[in-house]
Write an enzyme that holds these catalytic residues in place. Structure first.
Site, PDB file in Angstrom:
ATOM      1  N   LEU A 144       0.985  -1.180  -0.547  1.00 51.07           N
ATOM      2  CA  LEU A 144       0.330  -0.090   0.211  1.00 51.07           C
ATOM      3  C   LEU A 144       0.699   1.459   0.287  1.00 51.07           C
ATOM      4  O   LEU A 144       1.674   1.323   0.213  1.00 51.07           O
ATOM      5  CB  LEU A 144      -0.930  -0.106   1.242  1.00 51.07           C
ATOM      6  CG  LEU A 144      -1.793  -0.998   1.282  1.00 51.07           C
ATOM      7  CD1 LEU A 144      -2.403  -0.899   2.326  1.00 51.07           C
ATOM      8  CD2 LEU A 144      -2.726  -1.025   0.449  1.00 51.07           C
ATOM      9  N   ASP A 145       0.722   2.319  -1.105  1.00 50.34           N
ATOM     10  CA  ASP A 145       1.439   3.387  -0.309  1.00 50.34           C
ATOM     11  C   ASP A 145       1.015   4.116   1.135  1.00 50.34           C
ATOM     12  O   ASP A 145       0.566   3.712   1.356  1.00 50.34           O
ATOM     13  CB  ASP A 145       0.532   4.657  -1.289  1.00 50.34           C
ATOM     14  CG  ASP A 145       0.598   4.455  -2.793  1.00 50.34           C
ATOM     15  OD1 ASP A 145       1.456   3.548  -3.603  1.00 50.34           O
ATOM     16  OD2 ASP A 145      -0.362   4.855  -3.855  1.00 50.34           O
ATOM     17  N   ARG A 146       2.773   4.928   1.014  1.00 49.81           N
ATOM     18  CA  ARG A 146       3.087   5.378   2.587  1.00 49.81           C
ATOM     19  C   ARG A 146       1.346   5.958   2.879  1.00 49.81           C
ATOM     20  O   ARG A 146       0.580   5.457   3.985  1.00 49.81           O
ATOM     21  CB  ARG A 146       3.713   5.851   2.567  1.00 49.81           C
ATOM     22  CG  ARG A 146       4.075   6.790   3.323  1.00 49.81           C
ATOM     23  CD  ARG A 146       4.830   7.310   3.950  1.00 49.81           C
ATOM     24  NE  ARG A 146       5.986   7.808   5.149  1.00 49.81           N
ATOM     25  CZ  ARG A 146       7.176   8.709   5.653  1.00 49.81           C
ATOM     26  NH1 ARG A 146       7.905   8.688   4.320  1.00 49.81           N
ATOM     27  NH2 ARG A 146       7.306   9.036   7.384  1.00 49.81           N
ATOM     28  N   THR A 148      -1.922   5.207   2.251  1.00 50.13           N
ATOM     29  CA  THR A 148      -2.570   4.728   1.868  1.00 50.13           C
ATOM     30  C   THR A 148      -3.028   3.848   3.324  1.00 50.13           C
ATOM     31  O   THR A 148      -2.029   3.445   3.319  1.00 50.13           O
ATOM     32  CB  THR A 148      -3.040   4.425   1.233  1.00 50.13           C
ATOM     33  OG1 THR A 148      -2.827   4.973  -0.512  1.00 50.13           O
ATOM     34  CG2 THR A 148      -4.310   2.910   0.857  1.00 50.13           C
ATOM     35  N   ARG A 246      -4.829   5.409  -7.489  1.00 52.56           N
ATOM     36  CA  ARG A 246      -4.697   7.185  -8.260  1.00 52.56           C
ATOM     37  C   ARG A 246      -5.110   8.204  -9.484  1.00 52.56           C
ATOM     38  O   ARG A 246      -5.520   8.928 -10.037  1.00 52.56           O
ATOM     39  CB  ARG A 246      -4.382   7.583  -7.248  1.00 52.56           C
ATOM     40  CG  ARG A 246      -3.728   7.138  -5.810  1.00 52.56           C
ATOM     41  CD  ARG A 246      -2.485   7.306  -4.637  1.00 52.56           C
ATOM     42  NE  ARG A 246      -1.982   8.264  -4.996  1.00 52.56           N
ATOM     43  CZ  ARG A 246      -1.066   9.038  -4.504  1.00 52.56           C
ATOM     44  NH1 ARG A 246      -0.239   7.629  -3.491  1.00 52.56           N
ATOM     45  NH2 ARG A 246      -0.027  10.192  -4.476  1.00 52.56           N
TER      46      ARG A 246
END
Length: 320
Positions: A144-146, A148, A246
């Protein structure tokens, strides 16, 4: 500054059956903990890593019995894990949504990277290894993105990791996200299919763009709730590209609130005025087949207070 790294000698390792089908880059990242990811790719690209005395590409999948040559590199000493007594590490104990002998699902907090690197001393996986020192093979199944938050799947055994990666490859794992986007999402837009290309700017920042030469990417979208200036949607990525949801939301004309890479400044300022201080992207549901029992597992992560408060201020009825 004290140098806490050591230089290892050339190593020749025979791949055990439990590591068969793992990509060589991921194998090296696990073997060379404390080595920057960029260095791992560099030694593969330069041919310093050999498999059965031959050069390989990062995507090469290992086979049982392969002999891997690992060149001398400087690695962090074994005590590089954070202290399990740190408040930030201890807090993760309360974010575990499900755990058994072979896997774990955690509700990753926003702002915490999934692994250390790029100036970060440690990330989520290093913290979990400190919390579970007896679990020798804790690995991220996906990322997961930081910024998110939400459901993140961790394997505890190599066999489970292989099984779960196969589910990702076959697209049988279901991941669903809540995203708050600008404007009124049109009900007929139920799928965004646009190829994505990763680019690195001169600053070193990584961005993803829609590009016909990129990799195929598909995301399903479903309206959850409409507001005057925003829509809460559920996004289900069919593929697993970097920043996919995104960029696909932006491609549809509806950037996500407080997205610092692909967002809309006016919309983000509007949401900040309602108290939102983070990217509104949350992995709220994860569904997969348990690698051991074969049971269908459905794990859900509730929205945190910051996201729920933002929805209430928008006039949410569903999250009132």
């Amino acid at each position: 500054m004290t140098d806490t790294s050591v230089t290892q000698q050339v190593r020749f390792q025979t791949v055990e059956p439990d590591f068969a089908e793992q990509r060589i880059d991921n194998y090296l990242l696990a073997q060379l903990k404390g080595v920057p990811k960029s260095l791992v790719y560099r030694i593969v690209r330069k041919g310093e890593v050999r498999v059965n005395k031959k050069r390989v590409k990062p995507e090469y999948k290992l086979q049982a019995g392969d002999v891997v040559r690992i060149p001398p590199v400087r690695v962090a000493e074994a005590n590089a894990l954070p202290s399990a007594k740190l408040d930030r590490v201890q807090a993760l104990q309360h974010q575990i949504l499900y755990e058994d002998d072979v896997l774990m699902v955690i509700n990753k907090p926003a702002g915490l990277a999934v692994h250390g690197g790029s100036g970060l001393q440690f990330g989520l996986i290093e913290s979990l290894r400190a919390l579970r020192p007896q679990a020798q093979h804790l690995e991220l199944v996906h990322r997961l993105d930081r910024e998110t938050s939400g459901c993140l799947l961790i394997s505890k055994r190599r066999s489970a990791l292989r099984n779960l990666h196969e589910q990702l490859r076959l697209k049988t794992m279901n991941k669903q996200y809540y995203a708050l986007v600008r404007g009124h999402w049109q009900a007929h837009v139920k799928m965004v299919s646009a190829p994505l290309q990763k680019n690195t700017l001169k600053s070193g920042e990584r961005v993803v763009r829609v590009d016909s030469d990129g990799k195929d990417a598909e995301t399903r979208f479903r309206i959850i709730e409409q507001y005057n200036q925003a829509t809460l949607v559920e996004a289900s990525p069919i593929t697993g590209r970097t920043h996919q949801i995104r960029v696909h939301a932006l491609q549809a004309g509806h950037p996500i609130a407080l997205d610092d890479k692909y967002g809309d400044e006016d919309f983000s300022r509007f949401m900040q005025g309602l108290g939102l201080q983070r990217l509104f992207l949350h992995a709220h549901l994860l569904q997969f087949t348990h690698p051991q029992s074969g049971q269908t597992m459905t794990v859900e992560a509730p929205l945190d207070d910051a996201l729920r408060d933002a929805l209430r201020r928008l006039g949410s009825k569903r999250f009132a």
